[in-house]
Scaffold this active site. Structure first.
Site, PDB file in Angstrom:
ATOM      1  CG  HIS A 119      -1.672   1.283   1.413  1.00  0.00           C
ATOM      2  ND1 HIS A 119      -2.938   1.504   0.908  1.00  0.00           N
ATOM      3  CD2 HIS A 119      -1.312   2.437   2.046  1.00  0.00           C
ATOM      4  CE1 HIS A 119      -3.320   2.731   1.226  1.00  0.00           C
ATOM      5  NE2 HIS A 119      -2.344   3.314   1.921  1.00  0.00           N
ATOM      6  CD  GLU A 120       1.951   3.419   3.685  1.00  0.00           C
ATOM      7  OE1 GLU A 120       2.037   4.497   3.068  1.00  0.00           O
ATOM      8  OE2 GLU A 120       1.012   3.165   4.458  1.00  0.00           O
TER       9      GLU A 120
HETATM   10 ZN    ZN Z   1      -2.060   5.247   2.490  1.00  0.00          ZN
END
Ligand code: ZN
Length: 223
Positions: free
Chosen positions: A96-97
């Site tokens: 996600h990051e």
């Molecule tokens: Zn985020």
């Protein structure tokens, strides 16, 4: 002027529930080791390198659920329970990051709007309500207006955060699947973690909208 606090109650309850759910879901799936054995840091490195983002560093950050991508420093910060853990939750959060890093590379529109709003939204969310109250106490309409305008910037920030976060999670799921970092049955677990995280942003946006509504109602009521 405090009558409208009841507007905040549903948003507050939702926020608390969302926070509890994200830590519960994260801790549940951080106990399940992925079959690939990828740690969060390995997941992020693999995705970044694959996308020729070799210059972006991955750093182990202090705290829990403090993971983020810093576009200015070009750094992916992964919290300790994500950085070195090879759980399905860790891979999900790390992907996600890196999804945010890819948005940055692609000049993804909502991310640009969000970055532009950061300084004014920071001031607005902290000082906005106080400026309104100051204006009310001293009967100075201009401060009420300024406070509301500043807080509106904060609300826009929270709203534009939603597509940014959902898009990063969507990218994460695709990357985890195509890079075979997680297998099919593990993808569902990662998705649950990311969905729970997304819900905290929805709760934050709702709470900001309710605060704005409260400020507007207070200011109208005085006239
Ligand atoms: Zn985020």
């Amino acid at each position: 002027m405090f009558y409208y606090y009841w507007l905040m109650i549903p948003a507050l309850l939702l926020s608390m529930w969302a926070q509890a759910r994200v830590s519960g879901t994260f801790s549940k799936y951080s106990k399940i080791r992925s079959k690939s054995g990828y740690t969060g840091a390995m997941t992020a490195r693999e995705i970044l390198d694959e996308n020729d983002l070799h210059d972006i560093d991955i750093i182990a950050a202090k705290g829990k659920l403090t993971d983020n991508y810093n576009p200015k420093k070009r750094v992916v910060n992964l919290s300790e329970p994500v950085h070195s853990s090879s759980s399905v939750a860790a891979s999900g959060v790390a992907a996600h990051e890196t999804g945010h890093a890819l948005q940055d590379r692609d000049d993804y529109g909502p991310l640009k709007v969000r970055s532009f709003l950061v300084p004014i939204a920071n001031i607005g969310s902290m000082a906005g309500p106080y400026i309104v109250i100051f204006g009310l106490i001293f009967g100075m309409g201009i401060f009420i207006e300024i406070g509301i305008v500043l807080f509106t910037a904060a609300v826009l920030f929270y709203l534009v955060t939603l597509p940014v976060e959902l898009n990063a999670s969507k990218r994460a799921m695709e990357l985890l699947e195509t890079k075979r970092i997680l297998e099919r049955d593990e993808l569902g677990a990662a998705k649950k973690v990311l969905n729970a995280a997304a819900f905290t942003y929805i709760a934050a946006a709702l709470s900001a909208v309710m605060t704005l509504l409260r400020l507007v109602l207070i200011s109208r009521n005085r006239r």
